[in-house]
Design an enzyme around this catalytic site. Structure first.
Site, PDB file in Angstrom:
ATOM      1  N   TYR A  28     -12.228 -49.712 -22.824  1.00 53.02           N
ATOM      2  CA  TYR A  28     -12.957 -49.463 -21.584  1.00 53.02           C
ATOM      3  C   TYR A  28     -14.407 -49.103 -21.889  1.00 53.02           C
ATOM      4  O   TYR A  28     -14.710 -48.270 -22.749  1.00 53.02           O
ATOM      5  CB  TYR A  28     -12.311 -48.319 -20.784  1.00 53.02           C
ATOM      6  CG  TYR A  28     -13.190 -47.860 -19.650  1.00 53.02           C
ATOM      7  CD1 TYR A  28     -13.273 -48.607 -18.483  1.00 53.02           C
ATOM      8  CD2 TYR A  28     -14.011 -46.736 -19.783  1.00 53.02           C
ATOM      9  CE1 TYR A  28     -14.133 -48.228 -17.459  1.00 53.02           C
ATOM     10  CE2 TYR A  28     -14.861 -46.346 -18.767  1.00 53.02           C
ATOM     11  CZ  TYR A  28     -14.919 -47.096 -17.607  1.00 53.02           C
ATOM     12  OH  TYR A  28     -15.785 -46.726 -16.617  1.00 53.02           O
ATOM     13  N   TYR A  64     -17.061   3.243   2.905  1.00 52.51           N
ATOM     14  CA  TYR A  64     -16.377   2.234   2.092  1.00 52.51           C
ATOM     15  C   TYR A  64     -17.295   1.540   1.080  1.00 52.51           C
ATOM     16  O   TYR A  64     -16.852   1.132   0.018  1.00 52.51           O
ATOM     17  CB  TYR A  64     -15.761   1.169   3.005  1.00 52.51           C
ATOM     18  CG  TYR A  64     -14.412   1.522   3.582  1.00 52.51           C
ATOM     19  CD1 TYR A  64     -14.071   2.842   3.849  1.00 52.51           C
ATOM     20  CD2 TYR A  64     -13.482   0.535   3.872  1.00 52.51           C
ATOM     21  CE1 TYR A  64     -12.848   3.167   4.388  1.00 52.51           C
ATOM     22  CE2 TYR A  64     -12.247   0.851   4.407  1.00 52.51           C
ATOM     23  CZ  TYR A  64     -11.935   2.175   4.673  1.00 52.51           C
ATOM     24  OH  TYR A  64     -10.715   2.491   5.199  1.00 52.51           O
ATOM     25  N   PHE A  83     -13.760 -36.194 -18.815  1.00 49.84           N
ATOM     26  CA  PHE A  83     -15.051 -36.065 -18.145  1.00 49.84           C
ATOM     27  C   PHE A  83     -14.939 -35.366 -16.796  1.00 49.84           C
ATOM     28  O   PHE A  83     -15.930 -34.948 -16.220  1.00 49.84           O
ATOM     29  CB  PHE A  83     -15.680 -37.444 -17.935  1.00 49.84           C
ATOM     30  CG  PHE A  83     -14.716 -38.438 -17.326  1.00 49.84           C
ATOM     31  CD1 PHE A  83     -14.235 -38.289 -16.040  1.00 49.84           C
ATOM     32  CD2 PHE A  83     -14.278 -39.533 -18.068  1.00 49.84           C
ATOM     33  CE1 PHE A  83     -13.347 -39.187 -15.485  1.00 49.84           C
ATOM     34  CE2 PHE A  83     -13.389 -40.439 -17.510  1.00 49.84           C
ATOM     35  CZ  PHE A  83     -12.927 -40.273 -16.221  1.00 49.84           C
TER      36      PHE A  83
END
Length: 715
Positions: A82, A333, A388
């Protein structure tokens, strides 16, 4: 203030920082061998001009030669490979024997993104149009990352081609790479194709040569010739081997994570600073609480914050406990649950760092060459796969961006509470230090909401927006570089918010310390039993005077802090009014026959003394010196405060009298006057691009801090 073994995130952040300092100072060098590249090295090359070199290990060179030979031998059998003798992607059903031309075909179709003429003319962008190219630091990071990945010897790329990549760095040649156009599916094909085009000498691929004012943009062919470099011819798989990988994504992500780790640590310092500004009850940082819920990140955050608070005289709950009293008993908080809020994301950031460090030393190409001889054959083998696919980078960045959003949300709440009179425990509204109506920090309050809204919008996962691409061959793709870019935006926003926080906190702690100084001073006057004492003239014995003073001071203190909607001057009549009833009751209880006229005289004298004391201590008269404030701060916030006041020379803001336009209008000097935004900008630049965090990290690493002596005498 050194770190402990129970602080893995802090230790990891310091490890990167130490290595980066060594690289910047040339105490260590970057040697690329495919296995040992780290985030510090990416930062050093990308941002600090450190030059890497390829290892001269003979075995490494041999492995690269074997890779090239294995591919050649494989092709000699007329096997299909390829991207070497086939088309690309969804066109892989085509075949060719023109293998060298095929590599140019690859670069041709991937060099398809937008770079404008303005991008190429470094001096012509007076309209400040957005750039269409990546910052040079990103490109430098991608170059070193790709060279290292290819050096692993699985890509059939020759060592001289990889040397050509490194040569770009040594000659300050940075390819101009389009900002947009990659989906990080088959790696970052488009960005890397411009880098590959540069070393191949493509005359229509442009590069920046040099930096700063001397920087020029030239065609790659001219830049190579000018630098004495030869264009690299590309072998049967070398264009594919160079561009078919994750290097741009992981390089940008490494830069992002480096910044994010530092901001995460800074957020813990800022939380400690907030607690001091608010005069908080910080028993919430006690180890017992966090040992009962033993999440690693939570324990670390609590331990860090408590260590940063060490030595503070402005909070309760460290060495001693506050067990009685009035008012809000628990901190809100945004500080009290900060270890539980930050903690899980420290763990996420550590995982993201691990993912990126593995990726920097991974083979992310396709197809891959295995040089191990095949059974029954002399050559190696070639495998098609999907290394990839950069989802590991997307995962790291999506986590990092969410962590930044959560950190930003906490900082936003802390700043909002510091500025608001109903939540800042007695500080003036908008942190107005002036004696007249002012709106000092109101703009920053709005800015912080703008930054937070944008940051929250960025927190959405990029990975959920994948679109199929390239003839539906790339049906799933990582969008890793897009995620890294978005996370870099989040870093910048949190840096904006952190700069605002430091400016607001420095203002708030000055006001807090000044109020405490004033009340302490007035309390001593109140206890004075001599003829100079405030309570003299009421006809009381010394013992009675001391008893009345002790009963009045809590009333004075609580009233003083309660009436905080406007200026310090507006508190005075409220305090005077508040003390009259307990004084009258005390006199009655002790059979003191006191006329109304005498009470009025006492009231006037009390108000006169209170006003005089306040006038001496509050703006526009000199307020508490920074050198005195820093001695009351914890080990961590003292460093931040010292940096703002002593290193950047940013003063307490006194309202309209400190505005440059007001001073210009009144004919007064403007040299030392700046807009609030200009002061915050100084902090932002020092934070993100300066050496402020280096000083802070050095303090964490060595236990050193900026002492009170760093302030000029009389400051």
């Amino acid at each position: 203030m050194t770190v402990s073994k129970t602080t893995p995130h802090t230790n990891a952040t310091l490890r990167i920082w130490r290595h980066l300092q060594e690289l910047k100072e040339n105490k260590k060098s970057i040697v690329l061998d495919g296995n040992n590249l780290d985030i510090a090295s990416i930062v050093a090359v990308a941002r600090h001009g450190v030059k890497p070199r390829i290892s001269d290990d003979e075995q490494l060179a041999k492995q690269l030669e074997l890779s090239v030979k294995a591919l050649t031998d494989y092709l000699s059998n007329d096997y299909v490979v390829y991207g070497v003798n086939t088309g690309f992607g969804g066109s892989a059903d085509t075949r060719t024997k023109k293998v060298l031309d095929l590599q140019i075909h690859l670069l041709q179709h991937t060099q398809s993104a937008i770079i404008t003429s303005t991008d190429k003319d470094l001096g012509s962008n007076s309209e400040r149009e957005p750039s269409h190219v990546m910052p040079p630091s990103w490109v430098r990071g991608a170059i070193v990352a790709r060279a290292n990945q290819n050096l692993r010897g699985h890509s059939a790329v020759r060592i001289n081609v990889l040397q050509s990549l490194v040569d770009l760095l040594h000659h300050d040649i940075t390819p101009m790479v389009p900002l947009r156009g990659t989906i990080s599916a088959s790696g970052d094909l488009m960005p890397m194709s411009y880098i590959a085009g540069a070393i191949a000498g493509n005359p229509d691929v442009f590069v920046q040569v040099g930096k700063g004012k001397s920087a020029r943009v030239l065609p790659a062919s001219e830049a190579l010739k000018e630098s004495g470099l030869s264009p690299s011819g590309l072998g049967p798989k070398e264009a594919l081997g160079l561009i078919n990988g994750t290097a741009p994504s992981v390089a940008v992500a490494s830069l992002v994570l480096y910044d994010a780790q530092r901001l995460a640590l800074l957020s813990q310092l800022l939380t400690a600073f907030t607690a001091e500004c608010l005069g908080g009850n910080v028993e919430w940082s006690h180890p017992f609480i966090h040992e009962t819920r033993p999440h690693t990140g939570q324990i670390e955050a609590a331990s860090n914050i408590r260590r940063f608070l060490s030595g503070s005289k402005l909070v309760h709950g460290l060495d001693s406990r506050k067990r009685t009293g009035d008012g809000l008993w628990q901190d809100r908080y945004s500080t009290r649950t900060s270890p539980q809020w930050i903690g899980p994301y420290l763990e996420d950031l550590l995982l993201a760092q691990h993912q990126l460090e593995v990726e920097l030393n991974s083979t992310s190409d396709n197809p891959l060459v295995n040089t191990t001889p095949r059974e029954g054959a002399s050559g190696g083998d070639v495998y098609s796969g999907g290394n990839f696919q950069a989802v590991v980078v997307t995962s790291a960045m999506d986590k990092t961006r969410l962590a930044l959003q959560m950190i930003g949300r906490m900082l936003w709440s802390q700043v909002s509470e510091l500025i608001g009179p109903t939540t800042n425990n007695g500080l003036e509204a908008n942190l107005n230090a002036s004696d007249r109506e002012n709106y000092t920090m109101k703009g920053i309050d709005v800015n912080m909401s703008a930054y937070m809204s944008e940051l929250a919008a960025l927190a959405h996962p990029v990975s959920s927006h994948v679109m199929s691409a390239e003839m539906h061959n790339q049906g799933i793709n990582s969008l890793a570089l897009i995620s890294a870019r978005r996370t870099l935006e989040a870093v910048d926003l949190v840096a904006h918010m952190s700069a605002c926080h430091m400016y607001v906190s420095s203002q708030a702690v000055d006001i807090r310390a000044n109020h405490r100084r004033f009340l302490s001073n007035f309390c001593e006057q109140l206890k004075d039993t001599t003829s100079n004492g405030i309570l003299h003239g009421l006809g009381l014995t010394n013992t009675q005077t001391e008893a009345l003073a002790a009963s009045l001071f809590p009333v004075i203190e609580s009233t003083w802090y309660h009436w905080n909607n406007n200026t310090w001057k507006d508190r005075i009549p409220q305090v005077v009014q508040a003390v009259m009833l307990p004084v009258t009751e005390f006199l009655a209880q002790h059979d003191q026959n006191f006329s109304g006229a005498a009470l009025l005289r006492f009231k006037n004298q009390f108000e006169k003394t209170l006003s005089a004391t306040a006038n001496q201590m509050f703006y526009p008269n000199p307020t508490i010196p920074p050198a005195e404030v820093v001695t009351q701060l914890g080990a961590g916030s003292a460093q931040l405060y010292s940096w703002v006041r002593a290193k950047l020379h940013i003063p307490l803001h006194g309202g309209i009298r400190d505005d440059p336009l007001y001073n210009a209008k009144e004919g007064l000097p403007t040299d030392s006057k700046k807009t609030i935004g200009s002061w915050v900008s100084l902090i932002y630049e020092s934070l993100l691009h300066g050496d402020m965090m280096d000083t802070v990290l050095d303090g964490l690493d060595t236990g050193r801090s900026l002492p009170a002596e760093c302030f000029p005498e009389g400051d």
